[in-house]
Scaffold this motif. Sequence first.
Motif, PDB file in Angstrom:
ATOM      1  N   GLN A  24     -29.742 -28.943   0.707  1.00 26.42           N
ATOM      2  CA  GLN A  24     -30.455 -28.862  -0.552  1.00 26.42           C
ATOM      3  C   GLN A  24     -31.616 -29.852  -0.579  1.00 26.42           C
ATOM      4  O   GLN A  24     -31.556 -30.914   0.036  1.00 26.42           O
ATOM      5  N   THR A 235     -40.875 -19.766  -8.565  1.00 22.56           N
ATOM      6  CA  THR A 235     -41.151 -20.604  -7.392  1.00 22.56           C
ATOM      7  C   THR A 235     -41.596 -19.789  -6.184  1.00 22.56           C
ATOM      8  O   THR A 235     -41.649 -20.304  -5.075  1.00 22.56           O
ATOM      9  N   HIS A 239     -37.859 -15.673  -6.546  1.00 18.68           N
ATOM     10  CA  HIS A 239     -37.071 -16.883  -6.782  1.00 18.68           C
ATOM     11  C   HIS A 239     -37.590 -17.636  -8.003  1.00 18.68           C
ATOM     12  O   HIS A 239     -38.795 -17.697  -8.259  1.00 18.68           O
ATOM     13  N   THR A 241     -36.512 -21.341 -10.418  1.00 20.15           N
ATOM     14  CA  THR A 241     -35.657 -22.517 -10.585  1.00 20.15           C
ATOM     15  C   THR A 241     -35.358 -22.676 -12.064  1.00 20.15           C
ATOM     16  O   THR A 241     -36.261 -22.558 -12.904  1.00 20.15           O
ATOM     17  N   LEU A 281     -30.462 -28.525 -11.343  1.00 20.18           N
ATOM     18  CA  LEU A 281     -31.361 -27.402 -11.128  1.00 20.18           C
ATOM     19  C   LEU A 281     -30.620 -26.344 -10.324  1.00 20.18           C
ATOM     20  O   LEU A 281     -29.809 -26.672  -9.448  1.00 20.18           O
ATOM     21  N   ASP A 283     -31.182 -22.402  -8.285  1.00 21.70           N
ATOM     22  CA  ASP A 283     -32.099 -21.396  -7.752  1.00 21.70           C
ATOM     23  C   ASP A 283     -31.599 -20.026  -8.187  1.00 21.70           C
ATOM     24  O   ASP A 283     -30.455 -19.654  -7.892  1.00 21.70           O
ATOM     25  N   TRP A 293     -27.456 -16.718  -8.459  1.00 17.57           N
ATOM     26  CA  TRP A 293     -27.876 -18.115  -8.530  1.00 17.57           C
ATOM     27  C   TRP A 293     -27.058 -18.959  -7.562  1.00 17.57           C
ATOM     28  O   TRP A 293     -25.968 -18.571  -7.131  1.00 17.57           O
ATOM     29  N   LEU A 296     -28.983 -26.158  -6.775  1.00 19.38           N
ATOM     30  CA  LEU A 296     -30.137 -26.648  -6.032  1.00 19.38           C
ATOM     31  C   LEU A 296     -30.154 -28.173  -5.939  1.00 19.38           C
ATOM     32  O   LEU A 296     -30.319 -28.734  -4.855  1.00 19.38           O
ATOM     33  N   TRP A 297     -29.978 -28.856  -7.086  1.00 15.14           N
ATOM     34  CA  TRP A 297     -30.088 -30.320  -7.102  1.00 15.14           C
ATOM     35  C   TRP A 297     -29.473 -30.854  -8.385  1.00 15.14           C
ATOM     36  O   TRP A 297     -29.680 -30.284  -9.459  1.00 15.14           O
ATOM     37  N   ALA A 313     -42.740 -25.667 -12.322  1.00 17.12           N
ATOM     38  CA  ALA A 313     -42.957 -25.998 -10.917  1.00 17.12           C
ATOM     39  C   ALA A 313     -44.397 -26.449 -10.718  1.00 17.12           C
ATOM     40  O   ALA A 313     -45.334 -25.877 -11.287  1.00 17.12           O
ATOM     41  N   TYR A 318     -41.333 -30.561  -9.688  1.00 15.53           N
ATOM     42  CA  TYR A 318     -41.207 -29.964 -11.019  1.00 15.53           C
ATOM     43  C   TYR A 318     -41.518 -31.004 -12.090  1.00 15.53           C
ATOM     44  O   TYR A 318     -41.127 -32.171 -11.977  1.00 15.53           O
TER      45      TYR A 318
END
Length: 342
Positions: A24, A235, A239, A241, A281, A283, A293, A296-297, A313, A318
């Motif tokens: 990630q 993004t 895709h 976010t 976050l 994706d 989904w 992501l972070w 983004a 971001y």
Amino acid sequence: MHTSKEYLAALLLSLVFLPAWAQQPQFAVRNLSLPKELAFYDNQFSGLYSSQGQLFLLSESRLQDQAEAKLYALRLADLDRKLADTTFTLPYRQVPIRNLAPLRARMAAAGQSYEGLEAVLIDQDDVYFSVETATPSTNCYLLKGRLNATAVVMDTTFLLPLPKPVAADGAHIYNAGFEALALTNKQVLAFFEYNYFPAANYGYALERAHLSRDAAPQKLAFDKLPFRLTDLTPTGGQHFTGINFFFKGEGGDAVYRTPATDADNTRLITDVSGFKNYCRLIDVTRTGDRLTWKPLWEFPVPYNGYNWEGLAAYKNGYFVINDKYTPSRPYRTTLLYLQKTK
């Protein structure tokens, strides 16, 4: 003895099977100080959008509280300078939203209670807003206006109902609206805040070429997602976010808790003292008429107590903004830039 080819093959194989967390992206959190007018907590920012070389900040515009209907605009070039020089004071301009009150009156006449603007999308000079309504209201709304040099002027004939998804027993989800809008080549997408229904969850797609007040939203199946989806930004390709936020509140907010039987998600929002705030976050990927989904972070713990409502983004990172709630008083607007480090 291993040959160089065998070693290379083993190395490549190990990279393929790295744990998910190692694959990630990682971000450094940059906190950008704001001028006093923008930092004022009662702007209650609810969305971000990057367009025309500017970052637009959407105020929730709670007309029922005598709040102004407005956006703010920051030049991306000025934000770049701010990232390079933290002492730089950001210039900004206010962009009033005209003719919102008549649209609120039309909602009231239809028995729906306006609570504020929740998401913004800018398509050249066309501006779209999603409206959140009170929990008992059956519909949220999509509005449309035109952006000129000094204001957004709403089209008072364009009031597109977005029916709220409801529980199996017909109950409405507490404080849930269409918190995210996104643009694709041919469609405007609208995403509901709550997507943890046991049977089916979905977003809406509306054809841009035939978008009118009478348009019928197409449903896009959405894989079951815990907590809240509070904003979303494209993004590339199919895709997006999104912000996936959990607030530990009691009362009506308890509907966003996951049951103990959902151990993986419950682990994210609990500790030895009970429920805790959490944010990450995710994706989101569209494949045909389906949305999936993956994580992501995760936000660092000190930033979990902010109610993050806006996401845009920019370059490899971001911009993120809260509405007004912070871990401690006094409340204030906080604008972050998440700068990708790997």
